[in-house]
Design a protein around this motif. Structure first.
Motif, PDB file in Angstrom:
ATOM      1  N   ALA A 124       9.348   4.871   8.304  1.00 11.06           N
ATOM      2  CA  ALA A 124       9.122   4.100   7.108  1.00 11.06           C
ATOM      3  C   ALA A 124       9.565   2.541   7.414  1.00 11.06           C
ATOM      4  O   ALA A 124       9.058   1.803   6.707  1.00 11.06           O
ATOM      5  CB  ALA A 124       9.828   4.849   5.904  1.00 11.06           C
ATOM      6  N   GLU A 125      10.897   2.290   7.733  1.00 10.10           N
ATOM      7  CA  GLU A 125      11.580   0.991   8.135  1.00 10.10           C
ATOM      8  C   GLU A 125      10.449   0.202   8.964  1.00 10.10           C
ATOM      9  O   GLU A 125      10.336  -0.965   8.486  1.00 10.10           O
ATOM     10  CB  GLU A 125      12.726   0.972   8.738  1.00 10.10           C
ATOM     11  CG  GLU A 125      13.922   1.345   7.752  1.00 10.10           C
ATOM     12  CD  GLU A 125      15.213   1.596   8.799  1.00 10.10           C
ATOM     13  OE1 GLU A 125      15.569   2.779   9.372  1.00 10.10           O
ATOM     14  OE2 GLU A 125      15.680   0.780   9.328  1.00 10.10           O
ATOM     15  N   GLY A 126      10.089   0.741   9.902  1.00  7.48           N
ATOM     16  CA  GLY A 126       9.001   0.130  10.975  1.00  7.48           C
ATOM     17  C   GLY A 126       7.935  -0.175  10.155  1.00  7.48           C
ATOM     18  O   GLY A 126       7.187  -1.312  10.384  1.00  7.48           O
ATOM     19  N   ILE A 127       7.236   0.578   9.349  1.00  8.85           N
ATOM     20  CA  ILE A 127       6.189   0.327   8.728  1.00  8.85           C
ATOM     21  C   ILE A 127       6.370  -1.073   7.612  1.00  8.85           C
ATOM     22  O   ILE A 127       5.591  -1.800   7.711  1.00  8.85           O
ATOM     23  CB  ILE A 127       5.585   1.482   7.895  1.00  8.85           C
ATOM     24  CG1 ILE A 127       5.009   2.452   8.740  1.00  8.85           C
ATOM     25  CG2 ILE A 127       4.327   0.987   6.930  1.00  8.85           C
ATOM     26  CD1 ILE A 127       4.757   3.757   8.329  1.00  8.85           C
ATOM     27  N   ARG A 128       7.633  -0.835   6.941  1.00  8.37           N
ATOM     28  CA  ARG A 128       7.897  -1.953   6.049  1.00  8.37           C
ATOM     29  C   ARG A 128       7.957  -3.241   6.733  1.00  8.37           C
ATOM     30  O   ARG A 128       7.313  -4.415   6.474  1.00  8.37           O
ATOM     31  CB  ARG A 128       9.237  -1.744   5.563  1.00  8.37           C
ATOM     32  CG  ARG A 128       8.924  -0.735   4.129  1.00  8.37           C
ATOM     33  CD  ARG A 128      10.134  -0.705   3.225  1.00  8.37           C
ATOM     34  NE  ARG A 128      11.329  -0.124   3.838  1.00  8.37           N
ATOM     35  CZ  ARG A 128      11.583   1.114   3.829  1.00  8.37           C
ATOM     36  NH1 ARG A 128      10.649   1.976   3.255  1.00  8.37           N
ATOM     37  NH2 ARG A 128      12.586   1.728   4.126  1.00  8.37           N
ATOM     38  N   VAL A 129       8.659  -3.325   7.982  1.00 12.24           N
ATOM     39  CA  VAL A 129       8.976  -4.398   8.778  1.00 12.24           C
ATOM     40  C   VAL A 129       7.422  -5.117   9.398  1.00 12.24           C
ATOM     41  O   VAL A 129       7.345  -6.380   9.143  1.00 12.24           O
ATOM     42  CB  VAL A 129       9.770  -4.176  10.061  1.00 12.24           C
ATOM     43  CG1 VAL A 129      10.026  -5.409  11.045  1.00 12.24           C
ATOM     44  CG2 VAL A 129      11.020  -4.119   9.549  1.00 12.24           C
ATOM     45  N   ALA A 130       6.608  -4.228   9.663  1.00  7.84           N
ATOM     46  CA  ALA A 130       5.394  -4.712  10.277  1.00  7.84           C
ATOM     47  C   ALA A 130       4.544  -5.377   9.069  1.00  7.84           C
ATOM     48  O   ALA A 130       3.760  -6.162   9.283  1.00  7.84           O
ATOM     49  CB  ALA A 130       4.690  -3.650  10.987  1.00  7.84           C
ATOM     50  N   GLN A 131       4.707  -4.872   8.024  1.00  5.81           N
ATOM     51  CA  GLN A 131       3.650  -5.316   6.762  1.00  5.81           C
ATOM     52  C   GLN A 131       4.409  -6.349   6.273  1.00  5.81           C
ATOM     53  O   GLN A 131       3.720  -7.046   5.435  1.00  5.81           O
ATOM     54  CB  GLN A 131       3.618  -4.184   5.818  1.00  5.81           C
ATOM     55  CG  GLN A 131       2.757  -3.070   6.129  1.00  5.81           C
ATOM     56  CD  GLN A 131       2.588  -1.920   5.101  1.00  5.81           C
ATOM     57  OE1 GLN A 131       3.516  -1.584   4.496  1.00  5.81           O
ATOM     58  NE2 GLN A 131       1.564  -1.129   5.237  1.00  5.81           N
ATOM     59  N   ASP A 133       6.517 -10.293   6.259  1.00  2.00           N
ATOM     60  CA  ASP A 133       6.720 -11.388   7.319  1.00  2.00           C
ATOM     61  C   ASP A 133       8.132 -11.456   8.140  1.00  2.00           C
ATOM     62  O   ASP A 133       8.400 -12.549   9.048  1.00  2.00           O
ATOM     63  CB  ASP A 133       6.689 -12.677   6.423  1.00  2.00           C
ATOM     64  CG  ASP A 133       5.402 -12.810   5.707  1.00  2.00           C
ATOM     65  OD1 ASP A 133       4.197 -12.312   6.277  1.00  2.00           O
ATOM     66  OD2 ASP A 133       5.296 -13.514   4.702  1.00  2.00           O
ATOM     67  N   SER A 134       8.678 -10.806   8.247  1.00  2.00           N
ATOM     68  CA  SER A 134      10.199 -10.759   8.451  1.00  2.00           C
ATOM     69  C   SER A 134      10.403 -10.364  10.215  1.00  2.00           C
ATOM     70  O   SER A 134      11.250 -10.408  10.747  1.00  2.00           O
ATOM     71  CB  SER A 134      11.136  -9.728   7.777  1.00  2.00           C
ATOM     72  OG  SER A 134      10.795  -8.440   7.945  1.00  2.00           O
ATOM     73  N   TRP A 135       9.280  -9.639  10.616  1.00  2.00           N
ATOM     74  CA  TRP A 135       9.190  -9.227  12.104  1.00  2.00           C
ATOM     75  C   TRP A 135       9.278 -10.353  13.071  1.00  2.00           C
ATOM     76  O   TRP A 135       8.226 -11.179  13.064  1.00  2.00           O
ATOM     77  CB  TRP A 135       8.188  -8.213  12.218  1.00  2.00           C
ATOM     78  CG  TRP A 135       8.135  -7.717  13.762  1.00  2.00           C
ATOM     79  CD1 TRP A 135       9.297  -7.094  14.347  1.00  2.00           C
ATOM     80  CD2 TRP A 135       7.094  -7.246  14.542  1.00  2.00           C
ATOM     81  NE1 TRP A 135       8.889  -6.559  15.486  1.00  2.00           N
ATOM     82  CE2 TRP A 135       7.683  -6.815  15.784  1.00  2.00           C
ATOM     83  CE3 TRP A 135       5.675  -7.591  14.737  1.00  2.00           C
ATOM     84  CZ2 TRP A 135       6.856  -6.462  16.800  1.00  2.00           C
ATOM     85  CZ3 TRP A 135       4.991  -7.233  15.502  1.00  2.00           C
ATOM     86  CH2 TRP A 135       5.474  -6.632  16.874  1.00  2.00           C
ATOM     87  N   GLY A 136      10.221 -10.376  13.934  1.00  2.00           N
ATOM     88  CA  GLY A 136      10.528 -11.539  14.691  1.00  2.00           C
ATOM     89  C   GLY A 136      10.002 -11.278  16.267  1.00  2.00           C
ATOM     90  O   GLY A 136      10.007 -11.862  17.286  1.00  2.00           O
ATOM     91  N   GLY A 137       9.210 -10.061  16.291  1.00  2.00           N
ATOM     92  CA  GLY A 137       8.704  -9.626  17.614  1.00  2.00           C
ATOM     93  C   GLY A 137       9.777  -8.415  18.381  1.00  2.00           C
ATOM     94  O   GLY A 137      10.798  -8.137  17.666  1.00  2.00           O
ATOM     95  N   TRP A 138       9.339  -8.032  19.276  1.00  2.00           N
ATOM     96  CA  TRP A 138       9.999  -7.132  20.077  1.00  2.00           C
ATOM     97  C   TRP A 138      11.213  -7.592  20.539  1.00  2.00           C
ATOM     98  O   TRP A 138      11.481  -8.599  21.006  1.00  2.00           O
ATOM     99  CB  TRP A 138       9.155  -6.549  21.490  1.00  2.00           C
ATOM    100  CG  TRP A 138       9.661  -5.568  22.103  1.00  2.00           C
ATOM    101  CD1 TRP A 138       9.371  -3.984  21.758  1.00  2.00           C
ATOM    102  CD2 TRP A 138      10.742  -5.339  23.162  1.00  2.00           C
ATOM    103  NE1 TRP A 138      10.185  -3.176  22.601  1.00  2.00           N
ATOM    104  CE2 TRP A 138      10.692  -4.037  23.477  1.00  2.00           C
ATOM    105  CE3 TRP A 138      11.425  -6.262  23.857  1.00  2.00           C
ATOM    106  CZ2 TRP A 138      11.630  -3.436  24.357  1.00  2.00           C
ATOM    107  CZ3 TRP A 138      12.241  -5.905  24.859  1.00  2.00           C
ATOM    108  CH2 TRP A 138      12.430  -4.591  25.156  1.00  2.00           C
TER     109      TRP A 138
END
Ligand SMILES: O=CC(=O)O
Length: 328
Positions: A124-131, A133-138
């Motif tokens: 659930a957290e992963g889906i939220r992050v991917a959706q 703008d906060s994802w900085g990459g792997w």
């Protein structure tokens, strides 16, 4: 009584093919809108139908059964669980109750595994992050969950669904443990590689993941009460796809908040769809809207079972999925 004359009232919308078949076979009253019937609508339906096709959203208690007409002879539940029906009172009043076991097994077991993975791998957290703008990459240290291979899974209730969960868990390399009123036959235990615990307390204290797969009956109400929840390891995860009432939801919510239980995956809740707002706030709880058996294939098979139960009864025989109070 020939099948065509049977008057059947259905309380909720069903898959189209099921409704079509019901129309072909019986004198059937279907619903136009898909909201649960009010108590008054249910009472009126029970006053005119020979057969009532109901679901978990219809609470059929002793009071309502007291208002049933003489002609009501079968309550054919669309669903496996019958804890919303007072089966003993129905029986006393000469009303049979049938359900749809078996066809919900594989789909529900899939949702158990989905919830186990969702909680342990932080889906659930992963889906939220991917959706967002906060994802900085792997990153080597980002989104780290826990591996399920080698973990101990405890299955509370080793009926059809529990066994289907065990088969899947074995394929994932988990160690399967179970508690059940009755121990499985040795050859089934061996096939599932499952360890039996006579003491639920002892099993609960040792497992990494606990899956609730027993029905809700008076003897399983709050089986996972505060005392038992406290026996769980603080790193453990609990998954419930059975009925909310088996767990003391307030106690679970408190413990999840305090980090005394690591996570939960819940498809069912103590007060139906009224989910405790405190539970909704928690990031370590993944909540689903009771969708364990929600596949189109499964729902059509449930409808077919309902039809076979009504047809068999209309032809003067015992419905194959008759529920008797001693089973509960
Ligand atoms: O929860 C679903 C069912 O009882 O079939």
């Amino acid at each position: 009584m020939p099948g065509k004359q049977m008057s059947v009232v259905v309380t909720r919308r069903l898959p189209e093919v099921v409704e079509t078949r019901l129309k072909e076979l019986f004198d059937v009253e279907l619903r136009d809108d898909d909201t649960p019937m009010t108590t008054e609508q249910l009472a009126a339906a029970m006053g005119r139908a020979d057969v009532l096709v109901c679901t978990i959203t219809d609470k059929i208690d002793a009071r309502l059964l007291g208002r049933a007409g003489e002609q009501l002879k079968l309550i054919a539940n669309f669903g496996a669980g019958v804890d919303h029906i007072d089966v003993a009172t129905a029986r006393q009043r000469g009303i049979h109750v049938s359900n749809t076991p078996g066809v919900v097994t594989e789909d529900t077991a899939d949702i158990v595994i989905a919830l186990i993975l969702a909680v342990t791998r932080r889906m659930a957290e992963g889906i939220r992050v991917a959706q967002s703008d906060s994802w900085g990459g792997w990153a080597p240290t980002a989104m780290l969950g826990g591996r399920i291979k080698g973990r101990r899974l405890g299955i509370l209730g080793m009926g059809r669904i529990g066994q289907a969960v065990a088969r899947r868990a074995k394929a994932f390399g988990m160690q399967v443990h179970y508690h059940n009123r009755r121990r499985l036959r040795p050859e089934i235990e061996e096939e599932l590689d499952a360890t039996y615990w006579e003491s639920l307390d002892q099993m609960v204290a040792r497992v990494d993941i606990l899956s609730i797969n027993c029905p809700h009956t008076p003897s399983t109400f709050h089986l996972m009460n505060a005392r038992r929840l406290k026996l769980m390891k603080p790193t453990a995860v609990i998954v419930n796809t059975s009925r909310g009432e088996v767990i003391d939801e307030n106690a679970l919510t408190r413990m999840l908040r305090a980090g005394e239980i690591a996570g939960a995956g819940l498809d069912v809740f103590e007060r139906g769809h009224e989910i405790n707002p405190r539970l909704r706030e928690l990031s370590n709880a993944i909540l689903l809207p009771h969708m364990g058996s929600a596949t189109l294939e499964g729902r059509i098979e449930m409808g077919e079972k309902v039809i076979v139960n009504i047809k068999t009864f209309a032809d003067g025989h015992r419905p194959p999925d008759l529920v008797v109070p001693s089973m509960l």
